[in-house]
Scaffold this motif. Structure first.
Motif, PDB file in Angstrom:
ATOM      1  N   LEU A  94       0.798  -1.257  -0.071  1.00 34.11           N
ATOM      2  CA  LEU A  94      -0.075  -0.029  -0.308  1.00 34.11           C
ATOM      3  C   LEU A  94       1.022   1.522   0.079  1.00 34.11           C
ATOM      4  O   LEU A  94       0.680   2.248  -0.851  1.00 34.11           O
ATOM      5  CB  LEU A  94      -0.934   0.019   1.408  1.00 34.11           C
ATOM      6  N   LEU A 126      -2.752   8.440   4.961  1.00 34.35           N
ATOM      7  CA  LEU A 126      -3.975   9.055   4.281  1.00 34.35           C
ATOM      8  C   LEU A 126      -4.821   9.578   5.657  1.00 34.35           C
ATOM      9  O   LEU A 126      -5.124  10.914   5.598  1.00 34.35           O
ATOM     10  CB  LEU A 126      -4.628   8.223   3.392  1.00 34.35           C
ATOM     11  N   THR A 127      -5.397   8.652   6.303  1.00 37.74           N
ATOM     12  CA  THR A 127      -6.360   8.925   7.404  1.00 37.74           C
ATOM     13  C   THR A 127      -5.916  10.079   8.446  1.00 37.74           C
ATOM     14  O   THR A 127      -4.756   9.781   9.111  1.00 37.74           O
ATOM     15  CB  THR A 127      -6.815   7.647   7.968  1.00 37.74           C
ATOM     16  N   GLY A 132     -11.707  10.389   7.652  1.00 43.43           N
ATOM     17  CA  GLY A 132     -11.342   9.083   7.523  1.00 43.43           C
ATOM     18  C   GLY A 132     -11.986   8.822   5.845  1.00 43.43           C
ATOM     19  O   GLY A 132     -11.177   8.975   5.042  1.00 43.43           O
ATOM     20  N   SER A 133     -13.276   8.613   5.828  1.00 46.86           N
ATOM     21  CA  SER A 133     -13.797   8.208   4.631  1.00 46.86           C
ATOM     22  C   SER A 133     -13.717   9.823   3.691  1.00 46.86           C
ATOM     23  O   SER A 133     -13.620   9.729   2.382  1.00 46.86           O
ATOM     24  CB  SER A 133     -15.252   7.896   4.530  1.00 46.86           C
ATOM     25  N   SER A 136     -10.827  14.324   1.422  1.00 48.24           N
ATOM     26  CA  SER A 136     -10.611  15.903   1.355  1.00 48.24           C
ATOM     27  C   SER A 136     -10.560  16.683   2.413  1.00 48.24           C
ATOM     28  O   SER A 136      -9.972  17.887   2.507  1.00 48.24           O
ATOM     29  CB  SER A 136     -11.597  16.380   0.288  1.00 48.24           C
ATOM     30  N   HIS A 179     -10.434  18.597  -2.705  1.00 46.06           N
ATOM     31  CA  HIS A 179      -9.464  17.325  -3.235  1.00 46.06           C
ATOM     32  C   HIS A 179      -8.411  17.550  -4.322  1.00 46.06           C
ATOM     33  O   HIS A 179      -7.484  16.782  -4.222  1.00 46.06           O
ATOM     34  CB  HIS A 179     -10.130  15.768  -3.780  1.00 46.06           C
ATOM     35  N   PHE A 232      -4.929  13.408  -4.521  1.00 52.49           N
ATOM     36  CA  PHE A 232      -6.279  12.606  -4.305  1.00 52.49           C
ATOM     37  C   PHE A 232      -6.327  11.327  -5.367  1.00 52.49           C
ATOM     38  O   PHE A 232      -6.542  10.191  -4.953  1.00 52.49           O
ATOM     39  CB  PHE A 232      -7.373  13.766  -3.969  1.00 52.49           C
ATOM     40  N   MET A 236      -6.650   7.326  -4.876  1.00 45.57           N
ATOM     41  CA  MET A 236      -7.475   6.712  -5.404  1.00 45.57           C
ATOM     42  C   MET A 236      -7.048   5.596  -6.406  1.00 45.57           C
ATOM     43  O   MET A 236      -7.585   4.268  -6.226  1.00 45.57           O
ATOM     44  CB  MET A 236      -8.573   7.360  -6.286  1.00 45.57           C
ATOM     45  N   ARG A 243      -7.128  -2.801  -3.336  1.00 47.36           N
ATOM     46  CA  ARG A 243      -8.469  -3.475  -2.581  1.00 47.36           C
ATOM     47  C   ARG A 243      -8.501  -4.720  -3.077  1.00 47.36           C
ATOM     48  O   ARG A 243      -9.275  -5.515  -2.558  1.00 47.36           O
ATOM     49  CB  ARG A 243      -9.557  -2.529  -3.013  1.00 47.36           C
ATOM     50  N   SER A 313     -11.921  -0.038 -10.957  1.00 42.84           N
ATOM     51  CA  SER A 313     -12.691   0.806  -9.688  1.00 42.84           C
ATOM     52  C   SER A 313     -13.880  -0.007  -9.381  1.00 42.84           C
ATOM     53  O   SER A 313     -14.121  -0.290  -8.058  1.00 42.84           O
ATOM     54  CB  SER A 313     -12.765   2.139  -9.979  1.00 42.84           C
ATOM     55  N   ILE A 368     -18.284   3.135   1.816  1.00 43.11           N
ATOM     56  CA  ILE A 368     -17.709   3.864   0.761  1.00 43.11           C
ATOM     57  C   ILE A 368     -17.540   2.803  -0.606  1.00 43.11           C
ATOM     58  O   ILE A 368     -17.915   3.452  -1.459  1.00 43.11           O
ATOM     59  CB  ILE A 368     -16.227   4.190   1.294  1.00 43.11           C
ATOM     60  N   LEU A 371     -20.739   3.408  -2.024  1.00 38.20           N
ATOM     61  CA  LEU A 371     -20.880   4.711  -2.854  1.00 38.20           C
ATOM     62  C   LEU A 371     -20.250   4.777  -4.215  1.00 38.20           C
ATOM     63  O   LEU A 371     -20.668   5.167  -5.111  1.00 38.20           O
ATOM     64  CB  LEU A 371     -19.989   5.745  -2.185  1.00 38.20           C
ATOM     65  N   VAL A 372     -19.077   3.948  -4.297  1.00 38.64           N
ATOM     66  CA  VAL A 372     -18.443   3.767  -5.761  1.00 38.64           C
ATOM     67  C   VAL A 372     -19.129   2.986  -6.494  1.00 38.64           C
ATOM     68  O   VAL A 372     -19.188   3.359  -7.512  1.00 38.64           O
ATOM     69  CB  VAL A 372     -16.907   3.157  -5.215  1.00 38.64           C
ATOM     70  N   LYS A 375     -22.139   4.964  -7.954  1.00 35.37           N
ATOM     71  CA  LYS A 375     -21.718   5.911  -8.601  1.00 35.37           C
ATOM     72  C   LYS A 375     -21.424   5.472 -10.049  1.00 35.37           C
ATOM     73  O   LYS A 375     -22.153   5.766 -10.923  1.00 35.37           O
ATOM     74  CB  LYS A 375     -20.547   6.736  -8.072  1.00 35.37           C
TER      75      LYS A 375
END
Ligand code: COS
Length: 387
Positions: A94, A126-127, A132-133, A136, A179, A232, A236, A243, A313, A368, A371-372, A375
């Motif tokens: 990572l 990052l966090t 967190g989620s 930005s 972002h 950003f 991603m 992932r 993704s 999250i 959400l992806v 979308k």
């Protein structure tokens, strides 16, 4: 178009090597590392010697440059052994991915080669406590002063944070640009990174999770990864590539839970027969097995897309979401199959249940991922492929 579910000979060999390592090196000590929250330094060193970590690093920097599918297969097997120890082993992947994707030739040579030459560790920062989620909303800043950036801020839930030699750190270079104002840097520990706190966790207790902070830490400008303010997207793109491996780790927990439940169900006698003869148990085993099969296919597809140069993704989020939620459900069911014994630390399944929970949280919560998925399903990106 052809479909092939057969692993190559090389992939089968990696799978066997990783399974042997999980059986012989990880399982025997997993409980000890979990109980006392002991960092698995020696196991990491052995995994490094065998080439089971840093799998994606290109040959040009001394790495094996394995495909993502092979890497994920290794992750599944080691996670079967203990997902906390596996997390400690795979965090370099990572942290190093943004360097692979955005580092200059000199940066890649310096930092990627280090991980191959010695069993060094790197962390991904990052966090933050309030980001967190919502990446930005991070507060850490990087201000350019001459040929350096000066970093200030705190990062939390940093895996291997207490042990890392260098960190991939995200910080605001344009605090008003959302972002589009985030940049990524490689920061060496010796430049003043402070480890504030080691967390005491519910599960994956072998892994180190720390809070780290930066107070006027000076970073050479050449350690910027990619373009300024393009951090950003780098994050991603990194998560798209990691992932599948997290989904594979969640699959490993499912396999461990199912194996334990099957063995126990065949041994445990109630009402005069092994409980595996009771349909109530059989249906639980059947559901566990179906989720496991589907999780494995999803992580493999999400890795295969990457290996074939296709955007993953959407499928990576399907895989991460489904495998993580299934790991939690399957581990809870394994405890149920064990009955009261499942609640006792002498038996392995309560650990699987505690370990599984983080799968729904780290590298993007299950919400999250949804959400992806929503979308991409409602308005597919131009380069999202249907395979
Ligand atoms: N690859 C490349 N670019 C991507 C991308 C991807 N997978 N996903 C988004 N982007 C780009 C978008 O194209 C958009 O670009 P523009 O600036 O050119 O418009 C930009 O990034 C912002 O995208 P979006 O509007 O979708 O971002 P959101 O702020 O809505 O956030 C989520 C998207 C919530 C999905 C993201 O913040 C996320 O994944 N959060 C979870 C973070 C996480 O996993 N944390 C765990 C820490 S690591 S252990």
């Amino acid at each position: 178009m052809s479909v092939n579910f057969q692993l190559s000979d090389e992939q089968k060999l990696m799978q066997e090597t990783a399974k042997d390592f999980a059986v012989n090196e990880i399982r025997p000590v997993a409980e000890h590392h979990d109980r006392d929250s002991i960092f698995p330094r020696e196991i990491i060193n052995k995994a490094w010697e065998l080439g089971l970590m840093n799998t994606t690093i290109p040959e040009a920097y001394g790495g094996a440059e394995l495909d993502f599918l092979s890497g994920s297969i290794i992750e599944e097997q080691l996670s079967w052994g203990c997902s906390g120890i596996a997390t400690s082993i795979f965090t370099n992947g990572l942290a190093s991915m943004p360097v692979e994707l955005g580092g200059s030739e000199e940066t890649k040579k310096k930092y990627l080669s280090q991980l191959i030459e010695e069993p060094k560790l790197a962390s991904f920062c990052l966090t933050e406590p309030e980001a967190g989620s919502d990446v930005s909303s991070m507060k850490t800043t990087a201000v350019k002063k001459g040929d350096k950036y000066v970093l200030n801020g705190s990062k939390c839930f940093i895996t291997n944070g207490s042990h890392a030699d260098w960190y991939t750190v995200y910080a605001k270079t344009d605090p008003d640009a959302g972002h589009r104002g985030i940049s990524a840097f490689v920061v060496e520990k010796d430049w003043g990174v402070v480890v504030d706190k080691k967390e005491d966790k519910l599960g994956q207790r072998a892994s180190d999770t720390a809070m780290v902070s930066f107070s006027d830490v000076e970073v050479p400008a050449e350690n910027l990864l990619g373009e300024e303010n393009a951090g950003f997207k780098l994050a991603m793109m990194t998560l798209d590539r990691t992932r599948p491996g997290v989904a594979a780790m969640a699959t490993g927990i499912q396999q461990a839970s199912l194996d334990a439940a099957v063995d126990y169900a065949k041994e445990r006698i109630q009402f005069g027969v092994p409980i595996a003869m009771h349909q109530a148990i059989q249906f639980m085993i059947a559901d566990m097995a179906t989720k496991l099969e589907a999780s494995r296919l999803l992580y493999m597809k999400s890795a295969w897309l990457l290996d074939n140069g296709l955007r993953n993704s959407l499928v990576a989020s399907h895989a991460k979401r489904f495998a993580a939620d299934s790991a939690m459900e399957t581990a809870v069911d394994a405890v149920q199959v064990f009955g009261g014994y499942g609640f006792i630390k002498e038996y392995p399944v309560e650990k699987f249940m505690r370990d599984a929970k983080i799968m729904q949280l780290y590298e993007g919560t299950s919400q999250i991922q949804r959400l992806v998925i929503a979308k991409e399903t409602l308005a597919p990106s131009r380069d999202t492929v249907a395979v």
